[in-house]
Design a protein around this motif. Structure first.
Motif, mmCIF file in Angstrom:
data_model
loop_
_atom_site.group_PDB
_atom_site.id
_atom_site.type_symbol
_atom_site.label_atom_id
_atom_site.label_comp_id
_atom_site.label_asym_id
_atom_site.label_seq_id
_atom_site.Cartn_x
_atom_site.Cartn_y
_atom_site.Cartn_z
ATOM 1 N N GLY A 324 0.809 -1.216 0.000
ATOM 2 C CA GLY A 324 0.000 0.000 0.000
ATOM 3 C C GLY A 324 0.836 1.257 0.000
ATOM 4 O O GLY A 324 0.360 2.332 -0.386
ATOM 5 N N GLU A 325 2.097 1.128 0.425
ATOM 6 C CA GLU A 325 3.031 2.260 0.394
ATOM 7 C C GLU A 325 3.879 2.253 -0.880
ATOM 8 O O GLU A 325 4.798 3.061 -1.006
ATOM 9 N N ASP A 326 3.585 1.334 -1.799
ATOM 10 C CA ASP A 326 4.378 1.176 -3.027
ATOM 11 C C ASP A 326 5.817 0.797 -2.713
ATOM 12 O O ASP A 326 6.751 1.202 -3.404
ATOM 13 N N ARG A 327 5.998 -0.007 -1.667
ATOM 14 C CA ARG A 327 7.333 -0.488 -1.301
ATOM 15 C C ARG A 327 7.408 -1.972 -1.650
ATOM 16 O O ARG A 327 7.396 -2.853 -0.775
ATOM 17 N N ALA A 328 7.488 -2.247 -2.951
ATOM 18 C CA ALA A 328 7.422 -3.624 -3.436
ATOM 19 C C ALA A 328 8.613 -4.461 -2.966
ATOM 20 O O ALA A 328 8.459 -5.636 -2.622
ATOM 21 N N ASP A 329 9.803 -3.884 -2.974
ATOM 22 C CA ASP A 329 10.989 -4.639 -2.544
ATOM 23 C C ASP A 329 10.874 -5.032 -1.074
ATOM 24 O O ASP A 329 11.180 -6.165 -0.695
ATOM 25 N N GLU A 330 10.458 -4.098 -0.235
ATOM 26 C CA GLU A 330 10.293 -4.399 1.185
ATOM 27 C C GLU A 330 9.213 -5.455 1.379
ATOM 28 O O GLU A 330 9.336 -6.339 2.236
ATOM 29 N N ALA A 331 8.144 -5.365 0.598
ATOM 30 C CA ALA A 331 7.057 -6.339 0.710
ATOM 31 C C ALA A 331 7.563 -7.738 0.368
ATOM 32 O O ALA A 331 7.222 -8.720 1.042
ATOM 33 N N TRP A 332 8.377 -7.823 -0.675
ATOM 34 C CA TRP A 332 8.911 -9.132 -1.069
ATOM 35 C C TRP A 332 9.791 -9.711 0.043
ATOM 36 O O TRP A 332 9.655 -10.878 0.405
ATOM 37 N N ARG A 333 10.683 -8.899 0.566
ATOM 38 C CA ARG A 333 11.575 -9.399 1.615
ATOM 39 C C ARG A 333 10.788 -9.803 2.868
ATOM 40 O O ARG A 333 11.122 -10.782 3.536
ATOM 41 N N ALA A 334 9.741 -9.045 3.169
ATOM 42 C CA ALA A 334 8.907 -9.395 4.324
ATOM 43 C C ALA A 334 8.184 -10.714 4.086
ATOM 44 O O ALA A 334 8.064 -11.546 4.999
ATOM 45 N N ALA A 335 7.704 -10.936 2.869
ATOM 46 C CA ALA A 335 6.998 -12.180 2.551
ATOM 47 C C ALA A 335 7.919 -13.381 2.688
ATOM 48 O O ALA A 335 7.509 -14.442 3.176
ATOM 49 N N VAL A 336 9.168 -13.218 2.289
ATOM 50 C CA VAL A 336 10.143 -14.313 2.394
ATOM 51 C C VAL A 336 10.521 -14.546 3.854
ATOM 52 O O VAL A 336 10.542 -15.680 4.330
ATOM 53 N N ARG A 337 10.811 -13.458 4.551
ATOM 54 C CA ARG A 337 11.289 -13.595 5.928
ATOM 55 C C ARG A 337 10.228 -14.140 6.863
ATOM 56 O O ARG A 337 10.513 -14.997 7.715
ATOM 57 N N PHE A 338 8.992 -13.667 6.726
ATOM 58 C CA PHE A 338 7.940 -14.048 7.667
ATOM 59 C C PHE A 338 7.014 -15.131 7.112
ATOM 60 O O PHE A 338 5.994 -15.433 7.719
ATOM 61 N N GLU A 339 7.369 -15.688 5.949
ATOM 62 C CA GLU A 339 6.614 -16.795 5.352
ATOM 63 C C GLU A 339 5.137 -16.437 5.181
ATOM 64 O O GLU A 339 4.246 -17.042 5.797
#
Length: 445
Positions: A324-339
């Motif tokens: 929602g903040e247009d932070r796609a890279d952070e979103a991807w890393r969060a999805a990987v880290r927190f499963e």
């Protein structure tokens, strides 16, 4: 016999382009020299790839290990920049800056070890941009995002990026600064805009504008000294002397009253009671309007990350908040880290596979396996469609042979599922010939 003349002093007088042309021409005539140069080029490419791999794994490490891995990446960047590498190192340098910035929001860096690496990363990013300037508007957008929407770091000096920004990038920043100054009478955003306005005047060399900005500040010794330095550097010595004399005799003005405490956003209570992507973005919208988002974001994001470590649903909420903040890279890393859940990871992979195909392969493989376990015709058909997508992603990543090996193993495991095999064939995916038929020549599923 006289010794050969040392040509190095002369060669140092030549510009890089001329030296490159001379060396290239000689390499065309000398196969051994060409091989040596190609080996150096290949080594640089592998160094960059290894640096990206280190960043991929660093996010899962503890503080000490993270600092060590990021330090190795920064060492690689500095070595390549010092060697005058022709590779475009700006993307790696920027990713490093962004990764460290995000990590500082999640850890307790009381030692300052990670923050020190952030300062070094910004310095190397500025050097990489100067060596191979990126799109100036893209660079300007990144600087503006860090300054106005970031957590308060990294510290950026516009002068370090001035050459890479060029006129177009500087104009973009100037336009945004002017807009913020016109719309924000007070608050954190206005303070940031005022600081950037001063840096813009310095970068542009507009002495009158810079002196006017400094003179409008409350009288302080450091401000007066800076005005004197600016005037002297511009050769305006008489004005510098006059200003110094006025500063020495100027009575100190009464200190302004302390600012009133900023009210807590109304949506903060809703977020605290129900921390989701929706309440996070509502808090963001309200805080941006009042210029208080920088202060609010860190604690709100920390809460979402804390919850994400405990459940898949909470991990999905964190990912959606970052998207929602247009932070796609952070979103991807969060999805990987927190499963995050598989549907969310697949959604992210569809967007990320264009620029980072290799990173998305594990997600698509998980999706194919999940579809196959459903054991129904529609799921088999969807699995075949995902296999076509996976084949394309492998090709983009330069890993076409790995797809063939993966598909051979997959079909061998599920060779009794006749409907699945039929759907794979219908999707025009070549099945490896090494797959063996079951005893009796019939498949049971």
């Amino acid at each position: 016999m006289s010794s050969p003349t040392d040509l190095r002093p002369y060669l140092r007088t030549l510009d890089a382009e001329t030296l490159a042309d001379l060396l290239h021409a000689q390499a065309e005539r000398d196969p051994e020299l060409r091989r040596a140069l190609e080996n150096r080029f290949a080594t640089q490419g592998s160094d960059v790839a290894e640096a990206h791999r280190l960043l991929d794994t660093a996010v899962l490490a503890n503080n000490v290990e993270y600092a060590a891995k990021v330090g190795s990446v920064l060492d690689t960047l500095q070595r390549l920049l010092d060697a005058g590498s022709r590779a475009d190192l700006a993307p790696l340098a920027r990713r490093t800056v962004d990764d460290i910035s995000e990590m500082l929001e999640q850890i307790d860096d009381t030692s300052g070890e990670v923050a020190d690496r952030l300062d070094r990363a910004v310095e190397l990013y500025a050097r990489a941009c100067a060596a191979r300037p990126p799109d100036p508007e893209s660079l300007a957008s990144w600087i503006l995002e860090v300054e106005f929407d970031g957590p308060g770091w990294p510290a950026i000096e516009l002068a370090d990026f001035a050459s890479a920004l060029g006129e177009k990038g500087i104009a973009r920043i100037q336009s945004t600064v002017d807009q913020v100054l016109a719309e924000q009478p007070s608050g954190a955003k206005r303070e940031t805009a005022e600081r950037l306005r001063e840096e813009l005047a310095e970068v542009s060399g507009d002495v009158d504008a810079l002196v006017a900005i400094l003179a409008a500040k409350p009288p302080r010794v450091d401000v007066s000294l800076k005005i004197v330095r600016v005037l002297r550097a511009a050769g305006r010595h008489s004005e510098a002397i006059a200003h110094a004399a006025r500063a020495l005799t100027h009575d100190k003005k009464e200190e302004p009253p302390p600012p009133e405490p900023e009210p807590v956003p109304l949506s903060r209570k809703e977020f605290d009671e129900n921390p989701t992507a929706a309440t996070y973005l509502a808090l963001r919208e309200e805080s941006l309007e009042t210029g208080r988002w920088v202060a609010q974001r860190k604690t709100a994001l920390a809460r979402l990350r804390e919850l994400a470590a405990g459940s898949t649903q909470a991990a999905d909420e964190l990912v959606r908040a970052l998207l929602g903040e247009d932070r796609a890279d952070e979103a991807w890393r969060a999805a990987v880290r927190f499963e995050a859940s598989l549907p969310v990871r697949v959604e992210l992979a569809d967007a990320r596979s264009v620029a980072h195909p290799a990173e998305t392969i594990p997600v698509y493989r998980d999706h194919v396996e999940e579809l196959i376990t459903r054991k129904d015709p529609n799921s088999y058909r969807e699995a075949a469609r995902q296999l076509r997508k996976l084949r394309t992603v492998h090709k983009k990543a330069g890993m076409a042979e790995e797809f063939s090996s993966y598909l051979g193993t997959l079909v061998e495991i599920h060779k009794r599922k006749t409907r699945l095999i039929a759907e794979v064939k219908a999707a025009r995916i070549a099945i490896p010939k090494t797959v063996t038929a079951p005893v009796g020549g019939r498949y049971s599923e």
